[in-house]
Design an enzyme around this catalytic site. Structure first.
Site, PDB file in Angstrom:
ATOM      1  N   CYS A 135     -23.016  15.015 -29.171  1.00  0.00           N
ATOM      2  CA  CYS A 135     -24.385  14.550 -29.425  1.00  0.00           C
ATOM      3  C   CYS A 135     -24.537  14.025 -30.850  1.00  0.00           C
ATOM      4  O   CYS A 135     -24.678  14.809 -31.797  1.00  0.00           O
ATOM      5  CB  CYS A 135     -25.362  15.695 -29.167  1.00  0.00           C
ATOM      6  SG  CYS A 135     -27.078  15.263 -29.496  1.00  0.00           S
ATOM      7  N   CYS A 138     -27.860  14.842 -32.464  1.00  0.00           N
ATOM      8  CA  CYS A 138     -27.974  16.233 -32.928  1.00  0.00           C
ATOM      9  C   CYS A 138     -27.189  16.417 -34.233  1.00  0.00           C
ATOM     10  O   CYS A 138     -27.665  17.067 -35.158  1.00  0.00           O
ATOM     11  CB  CYS A 138     -27.388  17.214 -31.906  1.00  0.00           C
ATOM     12  SG  CYS A 138     -27.943  17.004 -30.223  1.00  0.00           S
ATOM     13  N   ASP A 139     -25.982  15.883 -34.290  1.00  0.00           N
ATOM     14  CA  ASP A 139     -25.043  16.258 -35.360  1.00  0.00           C
ATOM     15  C   ASP A 139     -24.697  15.136 -36.331  1.00  0.00           C
ATOM     16  O   ASP A 139     -24.016  15.382 -37.336  1.00  0.00           O
ATOM     17  CB  ASP A 139     -23.727  16.769 -34.734  1.00  0.00           C
ATOM     18  CG  ASP A 139     -23.953  18.018 -33.895  1.00  0.00           C
ATOM     19  OD1 ASP A 139     -24.920  18.740 -34.189  1.00  0.00           O
ATOM     20  OD2 ASP A 139     -23.180  18.259 -32.955  1.00  0.00           O
TER      21      ASP A 139
END
Ligand SMILES: Cc1cc2nc3c(=O)[nH]c(=O)nc-3n(C[C@H](O)[C@H](O)[C@H](O)COP(=O)(O)OP(=O)(O)OC[C@H]3O[C@@H](n4cnc5c(N)ncnc54)[C@H](O)[C@@H]3O)c2cc1C
Length: 318
Positions: A135, A138-139
């Site tokens: 992701c 997300c990261d």
């Protein structure tokens, strides 16, 4: 971070999630669909769908899904794009975590499909969460001015690599085949100043130490031996056929084959949580089966939230 409260939160916007949302919205329940990407689910990638009752035989899966989503939205569903990375179902209000915000729902529906895959590259499982990610939204911010690799050539890989070009110093894009020249998103990505495209190249191994990932080994078709690349993060986007349950932790009971266990009402072992569609690893994975699951769960949710003894019909249009 935004906190969104709703009656029903549905994780996944495939035929299961959209059908469930259509029914819960029509029952006047505030409903949110949280969908990673409308183009990467099983129906979305189906070139042609000729066996969904009542629709033209030459319709694409993506078009049919768009119609389903639009119908749910027309009845009030709030459709949001976000990748769920965790849930907490211990309390009455179920919590869903995404990079875009946190959702609190009285009823939670799991409908993320079965396009997942087990970690299969050497080193992938060892470094999951320590440099291996699925992701970018997300990261991605963890990799500001650092080098990363994106593995895969599908639409999701292209979109996620595009996100990463905004953070990383270099994004090594590793694809076993070349993207088609009419793929505008891929062509745009390849023109980014910090993309290095490794065409006709396979990932052999993800390497690292106690600190996490520190490189990958790849094999290019035209080169004799393997090539080592020093980098800090690897984002893997390969399709498979395994229920997507990685965000559940150990909170929901699964079958041995990885599918979520449900009863006749699509209820899981956790009160207030339902599971529908391919995430159950049904023996017959079909769009119409997923849609049917969505209808059953929605009617069960309506009864649960309104403490009705009987299930209300949905054919009275007042
Ligand atoms: C190549 C192929 C061809 C097919 N052909 C047919 C056919 O001709 N006829 C037929 O009836 N069926 C067909 N199927 C099967 C059918 O497409 C599936 O059974 C059906 O799409 C399952 O619906 P679903 O909603 O459970 O999952 P999906 O359609 O896979 O949708 C899941 C959704 O969840 C989202 N998601 C996943 N993870 C997350 C997360 N962490 N956070 C938020 N969202 C997430 C995905 O982005 C996706 O939008 C085919 C399947 C494939 C793969």
């Amino acid at each position: 971070m935004e906190i969104i409260e709703t009656d029903v939160a549905i994780i996944g916007g495939g035929p299961a999630g959209c059908t469930c949302a259509l029914y819960t919205s029509r029952s006047n329940l505030n409903t949110v669909i949280i969908d990673k990407n409308p183009s990467v689910g099983a129906l979305a990638i189906t070139h042609q769908i000729a066996n969904y009752p009542g629709v033209p035989v030459d319709i694409s899966g993506e078009k049919l899904l768009t119609l389903m989503r639009e119908q749910a939205v027309q009845y009030g569903t709030d459709y949001r794009r976000a990748q769920v990375f965790g849930i907490d179902v211990a309390e009455d209000w179920k919590t869903v975590y995404t990079p875009e915000g946190t959702f609190k729902a009285k009823a939670l529906v799991l409908a993320s499909g079965a396009m997942g895959r087990p970690a299969s590259f050497k080193g992938e499982a060892d470094f999951l969460g320590k440099g291996v990610s699925y992701c970018a939204t997300c990261d991605g911010a963890f990799y500001k001015n650092r080098e990363v690799a994106v593995v895969g050539a599908n639409k999701e890989a292209i979109e996620e690599a595009t996100v990463l070009t905004k953070f990383a110093s270099t994004v090594h894009w590793i694809t076993s085949s070349d993207p088609k020249s009419d793929n505008e998103e891929a062509m745009e990505l390849m023109h980014s100043s910090n993309i290095k495209h490794w065409s006709r190249t396979r990932l052999l191994e993800i390497k690292g130490n106690d600190m996490g990932v520190n490189g990958v080994v790849v094999k290019n078709k035209q080169e004799e031996g393997p090539i080592n690349l020093d980098l800090d993060g690897v984002f893997v986007y390969m399709s498979g056929s395994k229920p997507i349950t990685d965000f559940l932790g150990d909170q929901i009971a699964l079958k041995e084959d990885g599918g979520v266990i449900v009863d006749d009402f699509m209820s899981t072992n956790s009160d207030g949580v339902w599971a529908i569609g391919d995430i159950r690893n049904t023996p017959f994975k079909q769009a119409v089966v997923a849609a049917s699951d969505g209808c059953i769960a929605a009617m069960s949710i309506d009864r649960y939230l309104n403490s009705r003894k009987n299930i209300r019909v949905d054919w009275i249009h007042s």
